[in-house]
Enzyme design. Structure first.
Site, PDB file in Angstrom:
ATOM      1  N   ASP A 171       0.871  -1.245   0.180  1.00 17.31           N
ATOM      2  CA  ASP A 171       0.212  -0.019   0.031  1.00 17.31           C
ATOM      3  C   ASP A 171       0.888   1.296  -0.151  1.00 17.31           C
ATOM      4  O   ASP A 171       2.194   1.043  -0.032  1.00 17.31           O
ATOM      5  CB  ASP A 171      -1.077   0.023   1.394  1.00 17.31           C
ATOM      6  CG  ASP A 171      -2.419   0.780   0.787  1.00 17.31           C
ATOM      7  OD1 ASP A 171      -2.182   1.991   0.809  1.00 17.31           O
ATOM      8  OD2 ASP A 171      -3.224   0.154   0.849  1.00 17.31           O
ATOM      9  N   HIS A 198     -12.038  -1.188  -9.445  1.00 16.77           N
ATOM     10  CA  HIS A 198     -13.194  -0.389  -9.549  1.00 16.77           C
ATOM     11  C   HIS A 198     -13.050   1.088  -9.264  1.00 16.77           C
ATOM     12  O   HIS A 198     -14.030   1.654  -9.596  1.00 16.77           O
ATOM     13  CB  HIS A 198     -14.590  -1.001  -8.737  1.00 16.77           C
ATOM     14  CG  HIS A 198     -14.507  -0.493  -7.374  1.00 16.77           C
ATOM     15  ND1 HIS A 198     -15.824  -0.341  -7.000  1.00 16.77           N
ATOM     16  CD2 HIS A 198     -13.298  -0.213  -6.444  1.00 16.77           C
ATOM     17  CE1 HIS A 198     -15.537   0.187  -5.606  1.00 16.77           C
ATOM     18  NE2 HIS A 198     -14.453   0.017  -5.434  1.00 16.77           N
TER      19      HIS A 198
HETATM   20  C1  LIG Z   1     -10.736   1.368  -1.493  1.00 14.85           C
HETATM   21  S1  LIG Z   1      -8.935   0.902  -0.621  1.00 14.85           S
HETATM   22  C2  LIG Z   1      -9.129  -0.906  -0.696  1.00 14.85           C
HETATM   23  C3  LIG Z   1      -8.284  -1.306   0.436  1.00 14.85           C
HETATM   24  C4  LIG Z   1      -8.384  -2.649   0.658  1.00 14.85           C
HETATM   25  N1  LIG Z   1      -7.766  -3.909  -0.463  1.00 14.85           N
HETATM   26  C5  LIG Z   1      -9.930  -3.491   1.129  1.00 14.85           C
HETATM   27  O1  LIG Z   1     -10.278  -4.556   0.565  1.00 14.85           O
HETATM   28  O2  LIG Z   1     -10.477  -3.056   1.942  1.00 14.85           O
HETATM   29  C6  LIG Z   1      -7.854   1.440  -1.799  1.00 14.85           C
HETATM   30  C7  LIG Z   1      -6.505   1.221  -1.425  1.00 14.85           C
HETATM   31  O3  LIG Z   1      -5.408   1.464  -2.089  1.00 14.85           O
HETATM   32  C8  LIG Z   1      -4.521   2.222  -1.421  1.00 14.85           C
HETATM   33  N2  LIG Z   1      -4.007   2.862  -2.670  1.00 14.85           N
HETATM   34  C9  LIG Z   1      -4.378   4.001  -3.399  1.00 14.85           C
HETATM   35  N3  LIG Z   1      -3.503   4.420  -4.428  1.00 14.85           N
HETATM   36  C10 LIG Z   1      -2.394   3.528  -4.355  1.00 14.85           C
HETATM   37  C11 LIG Z   1      -1.276   3.345  -5.113  1.00 14.85           C
HETATM   38  N4  LIG Z   1      -1.098   4.213  -6.162  1.00 14.85           N
HETATM   39  N5  LIG Z   1      -0.630   2.401  -4.927  1.00 14.85           N
HETATM   40  C12 LIG Z   1      -0.778   1.347  -3.861  1.00 14.85           C
HETATM   41  N6  LIG Z   1      -1.815   1.579  -2.868  1.00 14.85           N
HETATM   42  C13 LIG Z   1      -2.818   2.674  -3.167  1.00 14.85           C
HETATM   43  C14 LIG Z   1      -5.236   3.067  -0.518  1.00 14.85           C
HETATM   44  O4  LIG Z   1      -4.195   3.518   0.321  1.00 14.85           O
HETATM   45  C15 LIG Z   1      -6.216   2.093   0.067  1.00 14.85           C
HETATM   46  O5  LIG Z   1      -5.885   1.523   0.915  1.00 14.85           O
END
Ligand SMILES: C[S@@+](CC[C@H](N)C(=O)[O-])C[C@H]1O[C@@H](n2cnc3c(N)ncnc32)[C@H](O)[C@@H]1O
Length: 430
Positions: free
Chosen positions: A280, A326
């Site tokens: 993350d 999504h």
């Molecule tokens: C909607 S959340 C989903 C979290 C988890 N997979 C879940 O099922 O609840 C999106 C996640 O993607 C991470 N994220 C956003 N942009 C990112 C990036 N460029 N690289 C890695 N992680 C990222 C956010 O910090 C967040 O934890």
């Protein structure tokens, strides 16, 4: 003999299925369904009870159809066009913290609530009385407000409070500006050009970056997402039980955008031979290890990684995305999938755990409404999208023809799907 009308068919379904539920509740000593503040806030039968859940679903769908038929098309559309006013009264209840000014087991006068909330009594009364038409609060005697089961959640459930706040304060203006955004940026795939950014006047800066600048707003977003993803049909058990993970043996599983690793914790508890890497953004992974039970910490590692850049964990067995794809338009979804390629060994699995849109008329209107609402929410917030099975196949194909898409599946009661592809470099060449 004249055939039965649709109205009578519907009332028959409603009577039969309601009876089934009522009997089940009585036989199992479960509380009957009610709006009372002490009534259960959730349907009191476990989501795994297929018979009763099917009966419940049949009643929900049939009552809605009967309701819409009785109201009629003209009146339905007239009032649907005004339905955003539900959001207005809910936003006011949230913003002025009205629920906490009403005792859970008693009542408060409008004068008392006005003093406690700072909202003038005239507007308080109009807004709360509107919310009451949605069974949020009730007025047991003139001038006094008491809780219902729904309004009580706005006292007892901090994540639901965050959900209501996020939707009514942050997302509602985004919806109101999405058509403006589409007119200004036709067909845009850029998150910085979505309705949210037009509404909040930060075009060029995507929603997540903007919300992240304000700790209170970010905290509310996090709480709201926990409320949604902790809701019926989104439980992580469906993922744990919905795929033959045991067949993978000593597999390495990379959870990309895995937040604080709760998916890996659930899998690690059940599958002791698997190892996990949670990736993350740096700020998120910094807190990750503290959320892992000590007995699992040697199998769950955290790594800061931006998923738009080349994947650093080489030759893993599974690259996993839950609630990530999504949030992406096709342009960025393709970018994320391509970033995996340098790390992939033949046969590596790419698993997406996300919504999968149904083909029209293949699921009931309750499910269809939820996934289609998710889809336009992705549009208004990020210019992203939900996808159907063909759209996922196309996303993988666009990313690289060496991804072999295997399809989408789900389990009964689950609102999410598991989409799977394998890396098949030789297959594409032949
Ligand atoms: C909607 S959340 C989903 C979290 C988890 N997979 C879940 O099922 O609840 C999106 C996640 O993607 C991470 N994220 C956003 N942009 C990112 C990036 N460029 N690289 C890695 N992680 C990222 C956010 O910090 C967040 O934890």
């Amino acid at each position: 003999m004249a055939s039965r009308s649709r109205l009578i068919e519907l009332t028959d379904i409603i009577a039969t299925e309601t009876n089934k539920i009522d009997q089940f509740l009585a036989e199992h000593g479960l509380p009957t369904l009610s709006f009372d503040p002490n009534a259960p806030a959730d349907f009191p039968v476990h989501s795994g009870n297929a018979d009763i859940q099917q009966a419940r679903r049949a009643v929900v769908i049939a009552t809605k159809e009967l309701h819409d038929l009785m109201v009629g098309p003209r009146e339905t559309i007239r009032w649907m066009a005004w339905s955003y006013n539900d959001n207005l009264s809910l936003h006011a209840v949230y913003h002025f913290n009205v629920a906490k000014a009403v005792p859970v087991d008693g009542e408060a006068s409008y004068t008392e609530i006005s003093k406690a909330t700072g909202l003038d009594e005239v507007n308080l009364k109009r807004l709360v009385r509107h919310a009451m038409t949605n069974r949020i609060f009730k007025e047991p005697k003139d001038g006094y407000v008491a809780h219902t089961a729904a309004s009580r959640l706005l006292v007892d459930d901090p994540q639901m409070i965050d959900w209501v706040g996020l939707c009514s304060a942050d997302f509602f203006p985004a919806a109101a500006h999405t058509v403006d955004a589409m007119v200004k940026y036709p067909g845009s795939q850029e998150p910085g050009e979505a309705g949210f950014t037009v509404a909040w006047r930060h075009e060029g800066t995507p929603m997540f970056l903007e919300i992240g600048k304000n700790p209170a707003r970010a905290k509310r977003f996090g709480g709201a997402m926990s409320s949604l993803t902790g809701g019926e049909g989104y439980e992580v058990d469906y993922l744990v039980n919905g795929y033959p993970w045991e067949e993978l043996g000593d597999a390495t599983f990379v959870d990309i955008g895995g937040s604080h690793g709760f998916v890996c914790v659930a899998l690690a508890k059940r599958f002791p031979r698997m190892k996990f890497v949670v990736q993350d953004l740096p700020k998120t992974v910094a807190d990750g290890p503290s959320k892992i039970p000590p007995e699992l910490s040697d199998r769950i590692e955290f790594q800061a990684h931006d998923f738009y850049t080349d994947q650093p964990v080489k030759d893993a067995d599974v690259y996993f995305f839950r609630w990530i794809i999504h949030n992406q338009s096709d342009k960025y979804g393709v970018k994320i999938l391509r970033a995996l390629i340098p790390a992939l060994k033949p046969g590596a699995k790419i698993i997406i755990n996300d919504n999968c849109l149904p083909k029209p008329n293949t699921v009931d209107i309750w499910d269809e409404k939820i996934t289609r609402t998710m889809d336009i929410t992705m549009l208004k917030l990020l210019n992203a999208r939900e996808r159907d099975e063909d759209d996922y196949a196309e996303l993988f194909r666009q990313a690289d023809p060496r991804f072999k898409f295997l399809g989408a599946g789900t389990s009964k009661g689950c609102r999410m799907h598991i989409m799977e592809a394998v890396w098949n470099p030789e297959g594409a060449a032949t």
